[in-house]
Design an enzyme around this catalytic site. Structure first.
Site, mmCIF file in Angstrom:
data_model
loop_
_atom_site.group_PDB
_atom_site.id
_atom_site.type_symbol
_atom_site.label_atom_id
_atom_site.label_comp_id
_atom_site.label_asym_id
_atom_site.label_seq_id
_atom_site.Cartn_x
_atom_site.Cartn_y
_atom_site.Cartn_z
ATOM 1 N N HIS A 88 0.824 -1.214 0.000
ATOM 2 C CA HIS A 88 0.000 0.000 0.000
ATOM 3 C C HIS A 88 0.853 1.256 0.000
ATOM 4 O O HIS A 88 0.442 2.298 -0.498
ATOM 5 C CB HIS A 88 -0.907 0.038 1.235
ATOM 6 C CG HIS A 88 -1.859 -1.108 1.333
ATOM 7 N ND1 HIS A 88 -2.824 -1.351 0.393
ATOM 8 C CD2 HIS A 88 -1.999 -2.086 2.273
ATOM 9 C CE1 HIS A 88 -3.523 -2.432 0.739
ATOM 10 N NE2 HIS A 88 -3.036 -2.893 1.870
ATOM 11 N N HIS A 119 2.631 8.862 0.493
ATOM 12 C CA HIS A 119 1.519 8.762 -0.455
ATOM 13 C C HIS A 119 1.911 9.559 -1.692
ATOM 14 O O HIS A 119 2.324 10.718 -1.576
ATOM 15 C CB HIS A 119 0.230 9.316 0.158
ATOM 16 C CG HIS A 119 -0.190 8.594 1.402
ATOM 17 N ND1 HIS A 119 -1.059 7.516 1.388
ATOM 18 C CD2 HIS A 119 0.148 8.779 2.703
ATOM 19 C CE1 HIS A 119 -1.228 7.069 2.626
ATOM 20 N NE2 HIS A 119 -0.501 7.826 3.445
ATOM 21 N N HIS A 142 3.597 11.390 5.920
ATOM 22 C CA HIS A 142 2.942 11.390 7.221
ATOM 23 C C HIS A 142 3.915 10.901 8.289
ATOM 24 O O HIS A 142 4.458 9.797 8.180
ATOM 25 C CB HIS A 142 1.704 10.486 7.209
ATOM 26 C CG HIS A 142 0.599 11.006 6.354
ATOM 27 N ND1 HIS A 142 -0.462 10.218 5.940
ATOM 28 C CD2 HIS A 142 0.376 12.247 5.836
ATOM 29 C CE1 HIS A 142 -1.282 10.948 5.202
ATOM 30 N NE2 HIS A 142 -0.792 12.180 5.123
#
Length: 291
Positions: A88, A119, A142
């Protein structure tokens, strides 16, 4: 402590009264495919205060109290950090004890830095989870912290009030980011899902763009990945980091699958566009530490 595939391990599937239900849910996969409804499997994703959001800078409310106690990241250089492709995202798991306090966080409480997640988009026009005045960035980092004053682990802190604090950093394309070289240089070694590599040194201080740590927005939201638990304090820095085009291309060579896996029809297996769509602001107030 589970890694933030803690999302796929203990935390994504909280304890159930029925063991059978727990076993059933632990096998659930999730992804970023168009049309996927996380809320059908993860009820917290249907909450009213979800993340990410579009941040309208004109509607942000200046709050001078955010500067009463300066936001203080007491980060230390991490030795032997594990970098993982979980299918992911890329995770940098930090073993050295770095903590965050001050600013919008409850007075006298420390939040321990657990990991850094990335991301990014397949193209430079998109990639960030949050947007500013509907503008997306090619990437968003993050820095995920958990309240080590109130809880014994990140698993305990997820979903609790004041349990999690996340610093979000937008990323633009420009010159090379020296602090991220330790990560980007080894991505070719962890191209496939499930691959990990230990890097000798990682300094999270290099990810903080503003030495005064004054220019940021704050709002209350959720995790942006399942289980999408709320109780997250988001701190979004106004000024982006800069990485080179070559560095972001290293991320775009990663894969969502294990090596040799047969891909489903219509899936190219490229890891990218791993961002959740923005969620309604509802009645939340975005605060700003600057005018």
């Amino acid at each position: 402590m589970a890694d933030l595939s803690f999302i796929e391990d203990a935390v994504a599937f909280p304890e159930k009264e029925e063991d059978e239900e727990e076993e059933e849910e632990e096998g659930v996969e999730w992804g970023y495919e168009e049309g996927v409804e996380w809320g059908l499997v993860f009820p917290d994703a249907n909450g009213e205060y979800q993340s990410p959001i579009n941040l309208n800078s004109r509607e942000a409310r200046y709050d001078p109290s955010l500067l009463d106690v300066r936001l203080s990241p007491n980060y230390v250089v991490c030795r032997d950090c594990e970098v993982t492709n979980d299918g992911h995202t890329i995770q940098v798991i930090l073993k050295s004890k770095s903590v965050l306090s001050g600013g919008p966080l409850p007075q006298g409480q420390e939040f321990e830095l657990y990991e850094v997640r990335f991301h990014w988009g397949r193209e430079n026009q998109r990639g960030s989870e949050h947007t500013v005045n509907f503008k997306a960035f090619p990437m968003e980092l993050h820095l995920i912290h958990w309240n080590s004053t109130l809880f014994g682990s990140i698993d305990e802190a997820v979903g609790k009030p004041h349990g999690i604090a996340i610093i979000a950093l937008f990323v633009q394309i420009g010159k090379e980011h020296v602090g991220l070289k330790a990560v980007t240089e080894i991505l070719q070694d962890i191209q496939y899902k499930g691959k990990s590599k230990t890097i000798p040194c990682f300094n999270p201080n290099t990810l903080l763009p503003d030495p005064l740590l004054r220019d940021y927005w704050v709002y209350e939201g959720s995790l942006t990945i399942p289980p999408c638990s709320e109780g997250v304090t988001w701190i979004l820095f106004r000024y982006p980091l800069t990485i080179s085009q070559m560095q972001i291309e290293e991320f775009r060579r990663l894969r969502t699958h294990v090596k040799g896996a047969e891909l489903v029809e219509g899936c190219d297996g490229i890891l990218g566009d791993n961002f959740r769509p923005t969620q309604p602001l509802s009645d939340r107030v975005i605060r700003a530490a600057f005018q």
